[in-house]
Design a protein around this motif. Structure first.
Motif, mmCIF file in Angstrom:
data_model
loop_
_atom_site.group_PDB
_atom_site.id
_atom_site.type_symbol
_atom_site.label_atom_id
_atom_site.label_comp_id
_atom_site.label_asym_id
_atom_site.label_seq_id
_atom_site.Cartn_x
_atom_site.Cartn_y
_atom_site.Cartn_z
ATOM 1 N N ALA A 16 76.320 19.113 45.775
ATOM 2 C CA ALA A 16 77.749 18.820 45.597
ATOM 3 C C ALA A 16 78.454 18.491 46.910
ATOM 4 C CB ALA A 16 78.439 20.010 44.934
ATOM 5 N N TYR A 17 77.765 18.743 48.032
ATOM 6 C CA TYR A 17 78.433 18.660 49.339
ATOM 7 C C TYR A 17 79.192 17.354 49.554
ATOM 8 C CZ TYR A 17 79.216 19.270 54.339
ATOM 9 O OH TYR A 17 79.787 19.397 55.578
ATOM 10 N N SER A 18 78.502 16.221 49.333
ATOM 11 C CA SER A 18 79.140 14.936 49.641
ATOM 12 C C SER A 18 80.368 14.701 48.764
ATOM 13 C CB SER A 18 78.147 13.795 49.472
ATOM 14 O OG SER A 18 77.684 13.756 48.144
ATOM 15 N N ARG A 48 69.780 28.512 42.384
ATOM 16 C CA ARG A 48 68.828 29.082 43.349
ATOM 17 C C ARG A 48 69.269 28.826 44.786
ATOM 18 N NH1 ARG A 48 63.283 29.378 41.829
ATOM 19 N NH2 ARG A 48 63.217 30.517 39.871
ATOM 20 N N GLY A 49 68.819 29.710 45.684
ATOM 21 C CA GLY A 49 68.970 29.431 47.108
ATOM 22 C C GLY A 49 67.911 28.420 47.499
ATOM 23 N N VAL A 50 68.219 27.576 48.447
ATOM 24 C CA VAL A 50 67.257 26.513 48.766
ATOM 25 C C VAL A 50 65.990 27.075 49.399
ATOM 26 C CG1 VAL A 50 68.854 24.602 48.944
ATOM 27 C CG2 VAL A 50 68.471 26.043 50.930
ATOM 28 N N ASN A 95 73.603 27.119 47.950
ATOM 29 C CA ASN A 95 72.541 27.066 46.953
ATOM 30 C C ASN A 95 72.285 25.611 46.570
ATOM 31 O OD1 ASN A 95 74.489 26.305 45.104
ATOM 32 N ND2 ASN A 95 74.690 28.332 44.195
ATOM 33 N N VAL A 96 71.378 25.408 45.622
ATOM 34 C CA VAL A 96 70.986 24.050 45.256
ATOM 35 C C VAL A 96 72.193 23.227 44.818
ATOM 36 C CG1 VAL A 96 69.672 22.717 43.578
ATOM 37 C CG2 VAL A 96 68.637 24.702 44.673
ATOM 38 N N LEU A 148 84.314 24.886 50.150
ATOM 39 C CA LEU A 148 83.252 24.572 51.101
ATOM 40 C C LEU A 148 82.841 25.806 51.909
ATOM 41 C CD1 LEU A 148 84.353 21.105 52.449
ATOM 42 C CD2 LEU A 148 82.149 21.615 51.434
ATOM 43 N N MET A 149 83.814 26.665 52.161
ATOM 44 C CA MET A 149 83.511 27.821 52.987
ATOM 45 C C MET A 149 82.809 28.914 52.183
ATOM 46 S SD MET A 149 84.361 26.639 55.729
ATOM 47 C CE MET A 149 84.032 27.961 56.881
ATOM 48 N N SER A 150 83.156 29.044 50.919
ATOM 49 C CA SER A 150 82.488 30.048 50.105
ATOM 50 C C SER A 150 82.689 29.721 48.643
ATOM 51 C CB SER A 150 83.055 31.433 50.397
ATOM 52 O OG SER A 150 82.624 32.333 49.406
#
Lengths: 581, 376
Positions: free
Chosen positions: B97-99, B151-153, B91-92, B120-122
């Motif tokens: 947050a990924y990096s 929201r989902g992207v 999601n957004v 990261l996986m869920s």
């Protein structure tokens, strides 16, 4: 001196650590995958190839470690000749090849013709009862062909209920003879079509909708859009599906072993007889080489046709699908789909009836019903059920890992060597692989024959191409910039694959896993050849019971396989659905 | 934060040469646009800086460090992709947050790393740390998407997806922000808003930004410096105003705005020190440009030409007679396609409500001020 040594020690350590850091974890994975394919695919096949010349087993791995074995091998190789190949020119091998080719080509064409409307219906229309029908369309996959063959005998045998019905309508003789080429073709068409259907549905889905809208926008009627845009865009998918059917039919052994009449000679049956009947290493390996060669030609053909075709893409941008909701179209497709399902469902239903039957001679229905056969199955064969699940699960884990990595290397790094290697099993019939394994891993240094591990590896390798095809399709659809974004945000390539590419491939992996699990559970040729007796899976029990004439218990066990796979498949579908975007 | 230097960057593919020695010197906090037609090498240059392409030769420095051998994931260049390249399975919030999560994955104890990996996986496998939560929320608030974190992207509009991509790149506090045609997927109105937004953010954060585009308007309106590229080379590097008023060659002149370009011969210098140039026998113009060449390209911007309405103001030099061929009303301006002694010329005039438009066939007088006549 000692102080010098002490100085050197940590230095070495840091050097080693520095060296470790320079290792690209992805590259290591690549080599592991290569090693896997070399050991469990290339080596056994090369051995079979050599045996076709020597007529006697060769131990290549042993030659590497033991000079004595090396000497024996060299001596055998020096006696190699084309002598055994002259068998090919003679009658039986040649006519077997002819018959098998005709069968495989015919079945592929029929399946594709049948699947085009089906795939369109599932991918692009609002056909009613789609979910139920989709579930029913996967059922033929679940049924091992020798069970379908048994079903056919119940229907079309001399005392079969369809033929009884046919005669009571006033006709003479039989509608279809169960023991004939016609019934082999029918079984293969109606039980193999899901292999083509789901890839074709995917191909229809992936084709860019906006192109179709553009076509409609430029004034094209819906049907011409379908013929000129939708269909050509799906052609790569259709061709690869046809190839799949060809090889599945060409190397199918459950149907012919049970239904081929005496006069009908098919190459797979011939090879099996040479091995299990006569231990004719030379003859079997020659037939194997021929089968591999034929399949290789078809494989090359497929490559050639699809080479210049591009696949649709799934980018980070979402895209909507418009479904055809014309009533005439959806209704007629519904009728067609149901018609397709009639034959396989009746065959399965016949097996179901038989599993509850006290006895079933001439007559439309069995004399009476009983649960005894199931009681027998559960008391006697509980272990077989567990074995099946463990073996299939093991094969699944190996294939998921290898297939995901292979897809990645092939699509992103253009590793065509790996692509080639991983598609080899597609052209190697199960019996051939089994023989090659038995022979290669028979002795030290890698003595694995008779272990469950080798059986699992054999299952995994044999089903690998299906898994890879499934994962590769989704891999191609993942734009490389999504992965680059992950790298850009700090993830190493391996982490990017695990966290981003992997989850996005999940639909493909899940779809492939279902195929692998299902086909492993019903796998016959390898199982018959390789399963150690304490690891006998359900399919082996059914096969043996059928041969022993215990048809009622065989039917009960067969139904158990079918039910088990339906349950697993539903569970797998649920999991995928939750992670679809 | 850092400057970016590119020294003699060459990139060869099997058959083609994509970059033929590109030099860039981008100062800290600068907004730098790479402008050029498709295939000119602007994206390749950016991908080399990001680390997705390995240059055949040449050096790339970020800050003071040569980064040629630094893998893409350790260069700390935030990149906004043309397609946004958002992760559809996150999601957004998770996208942004990924990096930061990845950073956690590479540090801390084994237990923490496993937890981070699970996250990261869920999202069901773990909550983000307080620190990440705050940073991500701040970044999202900054691009005015704070309310859409869950929201989902795929549920977002194009403009919102664009801002998520921006937030995702910014949250890692990159030394350089790279943007690859980020606005090309948006409609015109949204593009203008995003232009302002991106420029404002860049100024706010004083972040070194490299912006790849083929749209001159975009480059000129946003960037401090523009490098115009063609065929794997940089043709001109300058500020937007310099680029517009003083293009180095006809390609640049044409690329950074519509212009009238003709071939001319240099005759002499007159008493005022202006160069006199002959375009046709009838049309001889004065220019304030100095040149040593005898054959030149003469460039006059459409809005640099004045139409003389009152006969009373006498202007002797550079006044010629012309015939109106087409007049086009564009709203704030009017464009006249006129003919000067057989040459087609474009003129743009501001629209004045109380003046009448010229019609086709009208004979008018135009003045080409000598400071607007450029010789290249």
């Amino acid at each position: 001196m000692s102080s010098v040594n002490q100085d050197k020690q940590p230095k070495k350590d840091t050097k080693f650590r520095g060296w470790l850091r320079t290792i690209d974890s992805l590259k290591v994975m690549k080599w592991v995958v290569y090693l896997f394919f070399f050991l469990f695919l290339v080596l056994p096949l090369v051995s079979v190839f050599l045996v076709s010349f020597t007529g006697q087993p060769v131990n290549l791995l042993g030659s590497l470690v033991n000079p004595d074995i090396m000497a024996t091998n060299i001596e055998r190789l020096s006696n190699a000749s084309f002598e055994h190949y002259s068998l090919l020119l003679g009658g039986t091998y040649f006519s077997a090849l002819q018959n098998s080719l005709a069968l495989a080509i015919g079945v592929s064409i029929l399946v594709i013709l049948m699947c085009i409307p089906l795939a369109y219906a599932f991918a692009r229309t609002t056909m009613p009862y789609k979910k139920t029908l989709a579930a029913l369309c996967t059922i033929p996959l679940i049924v091992p062909t020798f069970i379908s063959a048994a079903g056919f005998i119940i229907m079309f045998g001399r005392t079969g209920w369809v033929n009884t019905m046919y005669q009571s309508l006033g006709f003479d003789g039989v509608l279809i003879d169960a023991y004939s080429m016609t019934s082999i073709v029918l079984i293969q068409v109606f039980f193999f079509f899901p292999f083509a259907l789901w890839p074709m549905v995917a191909a229809f889905k992936i084709a860019d909708i906006s192109l179709e809208e553009a076509s409609n926008n430029m004034g094209a009627k819906n049907w011409s859009t379908m013929v000129f845009i939708t269909f050509p865009l799906a052609i790569p998918g259709i061709i690869s599906a046809a190839l799949l059917i060809f090889t599945v039919s060409f190397s199918d052994f459950g149907t012919p072993i049970i239904l081929a009449p005496d006069g009908l000679n098919l190459i797979v049956v011939e090879a099996y007889r040479e091995i299990s009947g006569f231990f004719n290493w030379a003859g079997a390996s020659i037939l194997t080489i021929v089968m591999v060669a034929v399949a290789a030609i078809f494989f090359w053909l497929q490559r050639y046709v699809t080479k210049n075709m591009d696949y649709g893409t799934l980018s980070g941008k979402p895209k909507g699908t418009k479904l055809n909701d014309s009533k005439i179209v959806t209704r007629s497709l519904l009728v067609f789909t149901i018609l397709v399902l009639v034959l396989p469902m009746s065959a399965i239903f016949s097996v179901l009836l038989q599993s509850f039957a006290t006895t079933w001679g001439t007559g439309l229905l069995p004399r009476g019903f009983t649960m005894d056969h199931y009681a027998t199955v559960f008391t006697r064969s509980g272990d077989n059920i567990l074995n099946s699940i463990l073996l299939a699960g093991g094969a699944l884990i190996i294939s998921v890992i290898v297939a995901t990595l292979v897809s990645y290397f092939v699509v992103r790094e253009n590793t065509s060597k790996l692509d080639f290697m991983s598609s080899i099993p597609l052209i190697v019939p199960g019996i051939a692989l089994g023989i090659a394994y038995i022979q290669t891993f028979n002795t030290a240094p890698l003595q694995l024959t008779g272990t469950a591990f080798l059986l699992i590896v054999a299952y995994a390798v044999r089903r690998m191409p299906y898994m890879i095809r499934s994962t590769m399709g989704t891999m191609m659809a993942i734009k490389s910039d999504i992965e680059e974004a992950a790298v850009n945000l700090g993830a190493s390539k391996l982490v990017a694959i695990i966290t981003v590419v992997g989850p996005l491939m999940l639909p493909g992996i899940a779809a492939g896993s279902i195929l692998v699990f299902v086909t492993v559970i019903k796998e016959t040729s390898i199982t018959v050849l390789m399963a150690p007796s304490d690891w006998a899976p359900m399919s082996l029990m059914v096969f043996q019971n059928l041969l022993r004439g215990e048809v009622y218990t065989a039917s009960a066990m067969a139904m158990l396989i079918i039910v088990l796979v339906i349950i697993l498949q539903t569970a797998a579908n649920k999991i995928t659905k939750n992670s679809l975007y | 934060m850092g400057s970016v230097q590119v020294k003699n960057l060459v990139k060869k593919y099997d058959k083609a040469i994509a970059l033929k020695g590109v030099d860039l010197d981008i100062k800290e906090g600068e907004f730098y646009a790479l402008l050029g037609p498709s295939g000119c090498g602007k994206t390749t240059t950016m991908r080399c800086i990001a680390g997705f392409e390995t240059p055949t030769s040449g050096e790339i420095l970020i800050g003071d460090k040569v980064v040629n051998n630094v893998p893409a994931n350790r260069r700390n260049c935030g990149m906004v992709f043309q397609s946004y390249a958002l992760f559809p399975h996150y999601n957004v919030f998770e996208n942004v947050a990924y990096s930061l999560t990845i950073r956690d994955l590479y540090s801390g104890s084994l237990g923490q790393r496993i937890k981070t990996f699970g996250r990261l996986m869920s999202k069901r496998l773990g909550k983000p740390t307080k620190e990440i939560e705050k940073k991500v929320q701040d970044a999202l608030d900054y691009v005015e998407l704070g309310h859409l974190a869950d929201r989902g992207v795929n549920e977002l509009s194009g403009g919102q997806q664009q801002r998520v991509a921006l937030a995702r790149a910014l949250v890692m506090e990159p030394s350089v922000l790279l943007m690859d045609e980020p606005l090309s997927n948006l409609d015109k109105k949204l593009r203008n808003t995003m232009r302002t937004t991106i420029r404002k953010i860049q100024q706010d954060l004083k972040i070194t930004t490299i912006f790849v585009t083929h749209d001159q308007e975009e480059a000129m309106s946003m960037a401090d410096h523009v490098a115009v590229m063609r065929d794997g080379e940089i043709v001109q590097m300058a500020t937007p105003t310099e680029l517009y008023s003083n293009p180095k060659d006809p390609f640049v002149a044409d690329f950074v705005g519509s212009s009238n370009i003709y071939k001319g011969q240099v005759l002499k210098k007159n008493e005022k020190g202006n160069t006199v140039v002959k375009i046709t026998d009838e049309i001889v113009l004065e220019s304030e440009t100095h040149t040593d060449k005898s054959e030149v390209e003469v460039l006059v911007r459409p809005e640099g030409i004045e139409i003389i309405r009152e006969a009373s103001t006498p202007k002797t030099e550079n006044v010629v007679e012309a015939k109106v061929k087409v007049s086009t009303y564009l709203g704030p301006t009017i464009r006249y396609d006129i003919e000067l002694d057989g040459m087609d010329v474009m003129v743009e005039e501001e629209f004045q409500p109380n003046t009448a438009l010229y019609k086709e066939g009208d004979i008018i007088k135009v003045h080409l001020p000598s400071e607007r006549v450029l010789l290249i």
